[in-house]
Design an enzyme around this catalytic site. Structure first.
Site, mmCIF file in Angstrom:
data_model
loop_
_atom_site.group_PDB
_atom_site.id
_atom_site.type_symbol
_atom_site.label_atom_id
_atom_site.label_comp_id
_atom_site.label_asym_id
_atom_site.label_seq_id
_atom_site.Cartn_x
_atom_site.Cartn_y
_atom_site.Cartn_z
ATOM 1 N N GLU A 106 0.829 -1.207 0.000
ATOM 2 C CA GLU A 106 0.000 0.000 0.000
ATOM 3 C C GLU A 106 0.863 1.256 0.000
ATOM 4 O O GLU A 106 0.410 2.331 -0.376
ATOM 5 C CB GLU A 106 -0.919 0.001 1.233
ATOM 6 C CG GLU A 106 -1.927 -1.145 1.212
ATOM 7 C CD GLU A 106 -2.555 -1.394 2.578
ATOM 8 O OE1 GLU A 106 -3.657 -1.951 2.599
ATOM 9 O OE2 GLU A 106 -1.959 -1.049 3.611
ATOM 10 N N MET A 109 -8.281 -3.463 10.487
ATOM 11 C CA MET A 109 -7.631 -3.928 11.713
ATOM 12 C C MET A 109 -6.774 -2.874 12.427
ATOM 13 O O MET A 109 -6.035 -3.207 13.340
ATOM 14 C CB MET A 109 -6.787 -5.183 11.397
ATOM 15 C CG MET A 109 -7.622 -6.314 10.806
ATOM 16 S SD MET A 109 -6.686 -7.798 10.349
ATOM 17 C CE MET A 109 -6.214 -8.418 11.949
ATOM 18 N N GLU A 110 -6.855 -1.619 12.007
ATOM 19 C CA GLU A 110 -5.958 -0.609 12.593
ATOM 20 C C GLU A 110 -6.602 0.743 12.909
ATOM 21 O O GLU A 110 -6.193 1.422 13.868
ATOM 22 C CB GLU A 110 -4.768 -0.320 11.641
ATOM 23 C CG GLU A 110 -3.866 -1.496 11.358
ATOM 24 C CD GLU A 110 -4.388 -2.392 10.246
ATOM 25 O OE1 GLU A 110 -5.232 -1.914 9.431
ATOM 26 O OE2 GLU A 110 -3.991 -3.564 10.176
ATOM 27 N N ASP A 141 -12.212 -6.659 -0.470
ATOM 28 C CA ASP A 141 -12.986 -7.907 -0.362
ATOM 29 C C ASP A 141 -14.285 -7.588 0.360
ATOM 30 O O ASP A 141 -14.463 -6.477 0.851
ATOM 31 C CB ASP A 141 -12.178 -8.966 0.417
ATOM 32 C CG ASP A 141 -11.776 -8.461 1.804
ATOM 33 O OD1 ASP A 141 -10.661 -7.940 1.940
ATOM 34 O OD2 ASP A 141 -12.602 -8.527 2.731
#
Ligand code: ADE
Length: 242
Positions: free
Chosen positions: A13, A185-186, A209
């Site tokens: 990324e 997740m962050e 996704d």
């Protein structure tokens, strides 16, 4: 002097942004490599949070306390869970919640203990610019079908890879009055650190996704093929607006 951090979870990324960085210089703190430099005349620090809330929180803390960062933008990917949030769409966060925070019955489910808060809001002005930058980037990258969303993103220390689990998270949050667009997740961890230090924060996530039974296949493919280009294009446009 404003120093802006661009934080990503994964090297893929960050890759495109690193290629664009002027006067790059690397420093290492707390087991992380950071890149200092300039983008479009602005002082920036590029950082990789790694994956999960603890790693993201320590990285954000290092950026603020050791590297003098006073504005953080997170760019990365997420699993779409809201209706109509499809692979390739872009979600700009209005606020974050931790979907795995549960200190009930002592505190209400999802509330972060001792903050009296369930959601941590992003900086409104920076978020508005990120929306503009994302809109332009989507037009430039000819993602004709891709849509731009703004709303709640939920973070937790789980890669959500089953439709049942995704529906469960959505249902539980809805019972708490929260309508979630995407999971990752962050973000909520960085939002909380930025709240603690009074640092403006904004986040953009491209949907890799649908956080369903196909997620483990869709996610790596998207990260390898698409994520870097999106991040680069959105950040280039953001730094034109700042
Ligand atoms: N980031 C991208 N896709 C994700 C998913 N399905 N769950 C958690 N984090 C993600």
């Amino acid at each position: 002097m404003t120093v802006t951090a661009i934080l990503s979870a994964l090297a893929e990324e960050q890759q495109g942004l690193l290629e664009q960085l002027n006067k790059p210089q690397s420093v290492r703190h707390g087991g992380r490599d950071f890149w200092l430099g300039e983008l479009n005349g602005h002082r920036v620090v590029l950082g990789l949070s790694r994956i999960g809330k603890v790693a993201a929180a320590t990285t954000a803390t290092t950026l603020i306390t050791r590297l003098g960062v006073n504005r953080i933008v997170f760019t990365g990917v997420a699993g779409g869970v809201g209706a109509g949030v499809s692979v390739g769409d872009v979600v700009v966060a209005a606020e974050f919640v931790q979907h795995d925070m549960d200190a009930s019955p002592i505190f209400p489910r999802f509330e972060v203990p001792l903050y009296g808060k369930t959601c941590f809001a992003c900086d409104p002005a920076l978020t508005e610019m990120l929306l503009d930058a994302s809109r332009t980037a989507l037009a430039e990258t000819e993602q004709g079908q891709a849509r731009l969303h703004r709303g709640l993103i939920a973070s937790g220390d789980r890669f959500v890879s089953a439709a049942d689990e995704s529906r469960g998270i959505q249902r539980a949050l809805r019972e708490a009055g929260l309508d979630v667009l995407a999971v990752e997740m962050e973000g909520a961890a960085v939002a909380q650190v930025c709240f603690d230090f009074g640092v403006p924060f904004a986040a953009v996530r491209t949907i890799s996704d649908r956080a369903d039974d196909q997620a483990h296949v869709d996610f790596p493919k998207f990260v390898a093929e698409v994520a870097s280009g999106y991040a680069q294009s959105i950040m280039t446009n953001l730094f034109r607006l700042l």
